[in-house]
Design an enzyme around this catalytic site. Structure first.
Site, PDB file in Angstrom:
ATOM      1  N   SER A   1      39.455  34.171  43.656  1.00  0.00           N
ATOM      2  CA  SER A   1      39.326  35.108  44.765  1.00  0.00           C
ATOM      3  C   SER A   1      38.434  34.614  45.897  1.00  0.00           C
ATOM      4  CB  SER A   1      38.801  36.439  44.240  1.00  0.00           C
ATOM      5  OG  SER A   1      37.507  36.251  43.702  1.00  0.00           O
TER       6      SER A   1
ATOM      7  N   HIS B   1      45.317  38.341  41.531  1.00  0.00           N
ATOM      8  CA  HIS B   1      45.476  38.071  42.973  1.00  0.00           C
ATOM      9  C   HIS B   1      46.816  37.409  43.283  1.00  0.00           C
ATOM     10  CE1 HIS B   1      41.802  39.221  45.048  1.00  0.00           C
ATOM     11  NE2 HIS B   1      41.116  38.818  43.998  1.00  0.00           N
TER      12      HIS B   1
ATOM     13  N   LYS C   1      46.080  45.833  43.219  1.00  0.00           N
ATOM     14  CA  LYS C   1      46.042  44.979  44.410  1.00  0.00           C
ATOM     15  C   LYS C   1      47.413  45.068  45.092  1.00  0.00           C
ATOM     16  CE  LYS C   1      42.095  42.124  43.234  1.00  0.00           C
ATOM     17  NZ  LYS C   1      41.635  41.941  41.838  1.00  0.00           N
TER      18      LYS C   1
HETATM   19  C1  LIG Z   1      40.684  42.388  40.817  1.00  0.00           C
HETATM   20  C2  LIG Z   1      40.628  41.573  39.608  1.00  0.00           C
HETATM   21  C3  LIG Z   1      40.434  42.151  38.348  1.00  0.00           C
HETATM   22  C4  LIG Z   1      40.131  43.615  38.173  1.00  0.00           C
HETATM   23  O1  LIG Z   1      41.277  44.383  38.341  1.00  0.00           O
HETATM   24  P1  LIG Z   1      41.115  45.970  38.268  1.00  0.00           P
HETATM   25  O2  LIG Z   1      42.484  46.442  37.909  1.00  0.00           O
HETATM   26  O3  LIG Z   1      40.658  46.409  39.611  1.00  0.00           O
HETATM   27  O4  LIG Z   1      40.125  46.257  37.213  1.00  0.00           O
HETATM   28  C5  LIG Z   1      40.469  41.331  37.237  1.00  0.00           C
HETATM   29  N1  LIG Z   1      40.681  40.005  37.352  1.00  0.00           N
HETATM   30  C6  LIG Z   1      40.845  39.417  38.544  1.00  0.00           C
HETATM   31  C7  LIG Z   1      41.079  37.949  38.610  1.00  0.00           C
HETATM   32  C8  LIG Z   1      40.820  40.179  39.709  1.00  0.00           C
HETATM   33  O5  LIG Z   1      40.976  39.585  40.894  1.00  0.00           O
END
Ligand SMILES: *Cc1c(COP(=O)(O)O)cnc(C)c1O
Length: 403
Positions: free
Chosen positions: A191, A219, A250
């Site tokens: 990220s 992502h 996301k």
């Molecule tokens: C955003 C993210 C998460 C968390 O996801 P949520 O559903 O918001 O808990 C976990 N792993 C990665 C790599 C992320 O980017």
């Protein structure tokens, strides 16, 4: 509780400029949002496909409430499984190319519920030991999930970010050891950098050393690959990954929910043993319907992912042409490198004044001297939104003498 200790820590965070301030949006998430009474271009959300306020997704979520109610008031195994949960699990399995899928309330919960549910179980073996090889930049939820593993059952190894020579060296060093499970664990997309894990190489190493490959594609789901099937599609490893986790929070509508996809046996086992699944509430119908509608849109209409990729290519080309230094790549995460934390902070504030919402990242989130603005592009951006953002970058970049 001694509140003074908390106050002191908050003061310390503020002094070191790592105190997180929340800016509230006065309306829905989108390519353009309302902040402080003004319309601003949103360049900081994970709303990659622009589905978080999409009419079809919202309509589906409302229909979910109408037909299946607001909440389920149960965990899955008691009375919290509706037919729509099973349908969504099948849909995700098809989409990511795995045999089966288990839903969680978030991807954080999914990752938290994965490692310990395997490592801490004897499974009929005496004195077992497992080994995890984890990329140094893996997400916090993977780190926390691994912390739940009992130390007497596991060796936790960290390899340098995306460094395949380092990973191979560690696998080779453990070649003769009597490990029960060997797992290579990586984010699909990281990220802070927007780079993709070298999955071809990782899959090859997994095969050569008898290790399973775990990819958190949060992502990348809906983002990477020609049809948005994620990092495996983008790297030519589709159907070659043992375990894929991801979020529905996301690109896939952006509300909430997570999943683990893998073999039938694994998913069946996790339904019995994974604690955030067994002891936490079932996903509500609105989210199940909304996420299903998002996947349906993706399957029906390739132009959404296409627009995301075209917008990303356009922004990357134009921001570089202005003279900004970005990290090369193809992902809609576009890190604009500025160096010092103060520069990133000042630029983020100046851009908001010019109608562009983008956040800065600096040490300790990224290495010292690598402070940046993390731009995130969306299919929900119109070309004029991107042009407005680019104009603001040009003007602020000049007035701050970065360009
Ligand atoms: C955003 C993210 C998460 C968390 O996801 P949520 O559903 O918001 O808990 C976990 N792993 C990665 C790599 C992320 O980017």
């Amino acid at each position: 509780m001694n509140q003074n200790l908390l106050t002191a820590e908050i003061a310390r965070l503020k002094a070191s400029k790592t105190f997180k301030v929340e800016t509230s949006l006065q309306g829905p998430q989108g390519g353009v949002v309302k902040v402080g009474g003004k319309e601003v271009v949103m360049l900081a959300s994970n709303n990659y496909l622009g589905l978080s306020n999409h009419p079809a997704v919202k309509k589906a979520a409302i229909e979910g409430i109408r037909k299946y109610g607001y909440g389920v008031a149960s965990v899955r195994f008691l009375c919290g499984t509706q037919d729509i949960h099973l349908d969504l699990e099948k849909k995700i399995s098809r989409f990511v190319g795995c045999e089966d899928t288990i839903l969680f309330s978030s991807c954080f919960a999914a990752n938290e519920g994965y490692f310990a549910s395997l490592v801490n179980e004897k499974l009929g073996t005496e004195g077992h030991r497992d080994v995890l090889y984890s990329d140094r930049l893996n997400h916090a939820s993977i780190i926390d999930g691994q912390r739940l593993c009992r130390p007497e059952y596991v060796d936790k190894k960290i390899y340098a970010h995306a460094d395949m020579a380092d990973l191979e060296r560690q696998l080779e060093a453990d070649r003769g050891k009597e490990y029960r499970f060997r797992m290579i664990v990586t984010d699909g997309v990281f990220s802070m950098e927007g780079d993709l894990a070298p999955l071809q190489k990782i899959v090859g190493l997994g095969r050569a050393y008898g290790a399973s490959v775990f990819v958190d594609d949060s992502h990348a789901i809906g983002v990477c690959g020609e049809t948005g099937r994620g990092t495996p599609e983008a790297t030519g490893t589709f159907r070659k990954i043992d375990v894929i986790t991801g979020t529905l929070g996301k690109a896939i509508g952006g509300a909430a929910g997570g999943y683990i996809s893998g073999s039938r046996e694994l998913v069946s086992y996790l339904r019995q043993k994974s604690r955030p699944y067994t002891f936490s509430n079932s996903l509500p119908p609105s989210i199940v319907f909304g996420a299903a509608a998002a996947f349906d849109l993706l399957e029906k209409d390739r132009s959404i992912v296409g627009r995301l990729h075209a917008n990303t290519a356009y922004f990357r080309k134009e921001i570089a042409a202005l003279g900004f230094r970005i990290l090369a790549g193809e992902h809609p995460i576009v890190p604009v490198m500025l160096g010092e934390a103060a520069t990133a902070q000042e630029m983020s504030t100046a851009l908001l004044k010019k109608g562009v919402y983008v956040k800065g990242l600096w040490f300790p989130v990224v290495p010292k001297g690598e402070a940046r603005l993390r731009v995130q592009i969306s299919a929900g951006h119109a070309k004029k939104d991107l042009d407005r953002a680019l104009d603001a970058f040009a003007s602020v970049g000049k007035s701050m003498r970065i360009l």
